[in-house]
Scaffold this motif. Structure first.
Motif, PDB file in Angstrom:
ATOM      1  N   PRO A 276      -3.918   0.629   0.578  1.00  0.00           N
ATOM      2  CA  PRO A 276      -3.536   1.255  -0.698  1.00  0.00           C
ATOM      3  C   PRO A 276      -2.087   0.924  -1.035  1.00  0.00           C
ATOM      4  CG  PRO A 276      -3.433   2.868   1.067  1.00  0.00           C
ATOM      5  CD  PRO A 276      -3.983   1.609   1.681  1.00  0.00           C
ATOM      6  N   GLU A 277      -1.720   1.190  -2.259  1.00  0.00           N
ATOM      7  CA  GLU A 277      -0.318   1.018  -2.638  1.00  0.00           C
ATOM      8  C   GLU A 277       0.544   1.991  -1.829  1.00  0.00           C
ATOM      9  OE1 GLU A 277       0.220   1.393  -6.797  1.00  0.00           O
ATOM     10  OE2 GLU A 277      -1.324  -0.083  -7.328  1.00  0.00           O
ATOM     11  N   ASN A 278       1.788   1.581  -1.590  1.00  0.00           N
ATOM     12  CA  ASN A 278       2.734   2.407  -0.821  1.00  0.00           C
ATOM     13  C   ASN A 278       2.215   2.706   0.588  1.00  0.00           C
ATOM     14  OD1 ASN A 278       4.315   2.621  -3.215  1.00  0.00           O
ATOM     15  ND2 ASN A 278       3.033   4.341  -3.885  1.00  0.00           N
ATOM     16  N   TYR A 279       1.471   1.736   1.148  1.00  0.00           N
ATOM     17  CA  TYR A 279       0.885   1.959   2.464  1.00  0.00           C
ATOM     18  C   TYR A 279       1.943   2.253   3.524  1.00  0.00           C
ATOM     19  CZ  TYR A 279      -0.950   0.739   7.055  1.00  0.00           C
ATOM     20  OH  TYR A 279      -1.257   0.748   8.386  1.00  0.00           O
ATOM     21  N   GLU A 280       3.039   1.511   3.501  1.00  0.00           N
ATOM     22  CA  GLU A 280       4.058   1.679   4.534  1.00  0.00           C
ATOM     23  C   GLU A 280       4.623   3.101   4.526  1.00  0.00           C
ATOM     24  OE1 GLU A 280       4.631  -0.389   6.846  1.00  0.00           O
ATOM     25  OE2 GLU A 280       3.359  -1.978   6.020  1.00  0.00           O
TER      26      GLU A 280
END
Length: 718
Positions: A276-280
């Protein structure tokens, strides 16, 4: 020779091998035609010209041997399929357990009969009998061995096997059939037992045949489940008209309802394209027991995740229609028995609440009238304790509530069995229709999590979480275990557990995870000590900054073996050991500053103490991430768990599409005041009744109610 001629010669050489293979396979069927013609000629007393369209290949050629083997496998597979269909349609009176061996034996006998006799001087009838007997015994042994091995779940379920499982089981079965065939042939034709060389040769040939047949059978016998719900389901749920799970997660998914799973974390780690976006930032904010939530993905991303889960599950059971059938089977469980059981459960919960409340009053009476005495002394009423009337009243009330709770629990347990017997019917039918083995229900201790548990290739039921109204969590838990049940393969068996530990490092990963969790607990204790004791900072910093102090092991990476234990044993023996090979530079600097700023002070400077707290908190977070990674990549990353967790999450999404609640609420028990925990008064050595005997004080009213219950009346005694 020109280039065109050279090229043509090279092409001919390339095609020579495959051509030989096809001719050799065809020669097998030509031989069958000649054998059938020979039988017809013998009956009519004629002698026809044999078919000779295909010439026999060179026996020394690998291509020819492979073609002959493939031809025999195709011959057997076709006969087995045709004869099996004939027997089933005719409802032949063959015992179901041996039907596979019988059909295979008849197929083998037919193959034997169709082999031409080359010795004109041989007794034709006996030769044909010998061929048929050897064929029957050989192939019946192969099928019977395969069925026997299937019972142990070692090579997967018939109709559900992987290619490797099918090849493996049929190779073993083929080798066994080769041994039997060798002995039968030698006894019937040579009137002796086979030599060792003959047995080895036939076993090898049988194993090769079995391996090739296994590859074919994996495809032919694979159970195919429908994409459509059954007519019976449609009659039971006529208004059922749900979107696909993919469409549901894209257009109807409620992102405000959390739904996290370790399989989502595993997907994000191992399938970067699905992250997903912003996984980190999302993964860094997770605790050791927290996993990614499906709401973190975009609508299009959720669709990709569902498709990936279907692929990971490796099962037709995760088709929407099959999941709907499963939910329908659970919803069709016997409601009368369920309601009776849940009435018992409700009464049990009510009795436990009253028991907790009574115990609270007892604790309060003790704290008011005998604050310096222990609860055990007050309840046991030893010679040195004068019991206050209010304490006695509280004891009486608690004991009565305790008796009511005991009887309520007993009735709840009594009605669990009939419910489970009824509940099994719908699930057994669901599994049987899908060529899966029956469930084996087993009652286990109440309070364990999960209604179903998987062990040794069998599915067991725990009544601890039976609910009046189905919840997504309950259904997903059952489906998770049914997915394991579908495999029933090596990884789910005792042997699989041994292999897992010996070759997959599972035990090492589990012990590493446990050791790392233990280290996190040590750090948490340090942080709590910092909060409650102003002098703790200096002591903690001194110990964690000294590589020879046991507390410094929190900086070590030795969590995957017994090294830490060995070091501690050595330290206990008086040896100087190093627990941490490297102390973080920031800890060293904190230690230096502490020595300069508080040389004569027992307390650490507040600013340094806060820095120490941040360092410890950061280390705990790092180790939490390691624990989560070990869990996701070790346990959940194991192939059979990937399939089960994927199936379970898909089912939970499907239950949301049905509109079922995620979890069922349970009554909360009131907390007990102080540090006491409710327990039977008998645990304190207390026995109370009016006659001062050693019998428990059950009221006459309660005893009469229990007797009425056991005589068939359904009025609860509470």
């Amino acid at each position: 020779m020109d280039k065109a001629a050279t090229s043509s010669t090279e092409v001919s050489k390339l095609l020579e091998g495959p051509s030989t293979l096809l001719k050799s396979a065809g020669f097998v069927f030509q031989n069958d035609l000649n054998g059938a013609q020979q039988i017809a000629d013998h009956i009519r007393g004629t002698k026809s010209v044999q078919f000779d369209f295909i010439k026999a290949g060179d026996a020394r050629s690998g291509w020819s041997a492979a073609g002959t083997l493939i031809g025999h496998v195709a011959e057997y597979a076709v006969l087995n399929k045709v004869l099996g269909g004939v027997l089933r349609s005719a409802e032949a009176p063959v015992i179901s357990v041996t039907r596979g061996a019988t059909v295979s034996g008849i197929s083998g006998a037919t193959i034997g009969l169709l082999q031409p006799i080359t010795d004109d001087k041989a007794n034709f009838a006996y030769a044909k009998f010998s061929q048929a007997a050897v064929g029957f015994g050989t192939f019946a042994t192969m099928s019977g061995t395969e069925k026997f091995l299937a019972k142990g779940s070692l090579f997967g379920r018939p109709g559900r096997r992987t290619l490797a499982d099918s090849i493996s089981v049929n190779t073993v079965a083929g080798a066994a059939s080769g041994v039997v065939g060798s002995e039968l042939s030698s006894i019937l034709n040579n009137e002796r037992f086979s030599t060792g060389a003959e047995v080895r040769s036939q076993a090898a040939s049988g194993a090769a045949f079995g391996a090739v047949f296994g590859a074919v059978d994996a495809k032919l016998s694979r159970a195919k489940l429908s994409d459509e719900t059954s007519p019976e389901f449609k009659r039971t749920f006529p208004d059922h008209n749900l979107p696909s799970t993919e469409k549901f997660v894209k257009d109807h998914y409620d992102v405000d309802k959390p739904l996290s799973s370790p399989i989502l974390s595993w997907l994000a780690i191992h399938r970067p394209e699905l992250r997903p976006e912003n996984y980190e930032s999302l993964s860094q904010g997770l605790g050791k027991d927290e996993f990614l939530d499906l709401a973190s993905w975009s609508p299009e991303g959720r669709v990709k995740v569902v498709k990936a889960l279907r692929a990971l599950s490796q099962s037709d059971l995760t088709k929407d229609a099959q999941m709907d059938e499963f939910i329908g089977a659970l919803k069709n469980r016997d409601t009368a028995n369920l309601n009776r059981l849940m009435d018992d459960r409700d009464a049990d919960a009510k009795a436990r609440i009253e028991w907790h409340n009574a115990f609270n009053e007892l604790v309060e009476a003790k704290n008011t009238h005998a604050p310096d005495a222990s609860l055990e002394d007050v309840v046991a009423g030893d010679a040195n304790t004068i019991r206050h009337p209010e304490i006695q009243t509280a004891i009486d009330k608690t004991l009565k509530a305790e008796n009511s709770r005991t009887s309520a629990t007993w009735f709840s347990a009594e009605d669990t069995g009939p419910y489970l017997a009824d509940a099994s019917t719908s699930l057994q039918s669901f599994l049987k229709d899908r060529q899966l083995p029956e469930l084996r229900y087993q009652l286990t201790a109440p309070g364990q999590t999960g209604e179903m548990a998987y062990a040794l290739g069998h599915l067991s039921v725990n009544p601890g979480r039976i609910e009046r109204h189905l919840s997504g969590e309950q259904i997903a838990t059952e489906f998770h275990e049914v997915r394991h049940h579908e495999d029933g393969s090596l990884k789910s068996d005792v042997v699989g557990a041994v292999f897992k530990r010996l070759f997959q490092g599972y035990k090492t990963q589990a012990s590493e995870r446990q050791a790392t969790e233990g280290t996190v607990s040590v750090i948490r204790n340090m942080l709590e000590w910092l909060d409650r004791d102003s002098t703790a900072g200096k002591e903690i910093l001194k110990s964690v900054a000294d590589p020879h102090d046991m507390s410094s092991h929190i900086w070590s990476q030795r969590f995957n073996d017994d090294a830490a234990t060995k070091l501690m044993n050595a330290a206990d023996a008086g040896k100087k050991v190093t627990f941490a090979k490297k102390i973080p530079d920031e800890v060293k600097e904190l230690s230096r500053l502490a020595q300069l700023s508080s040389a004569s002070n027992s307390e650490l400077d507040p600013q340094l103490q806060e820095q120490l707290r941040q360092v410890l908190f950061k280390r705990a977070a790092e180790l939490d991430a390691q624990v989560r990674s070990l869990y996701v990549n070790g346990y959940v990353g194991e192939k059979s768990e990937q399939r089960a967790w994927s199936a379970g999450l898909l089912m939970q999404l499907r239950t949301r599409a049905w509109g079922l609640p995620d979890v069922a609420s349970a009554p909360e028990l009131p907390a007990i005041k102080g540090n006491e925990r409710p327990q039977d008064l008998g645990a304190f050595g207390y026995v109370y009744n009016n006659n001062n005997t050693n019998e428990p004080a059950f009221s006459e009213e309660l005893i009469d109610s229990v007797r009425a219950w056991t005589n068939g009346q359904r009025d609860q005694p509470w």
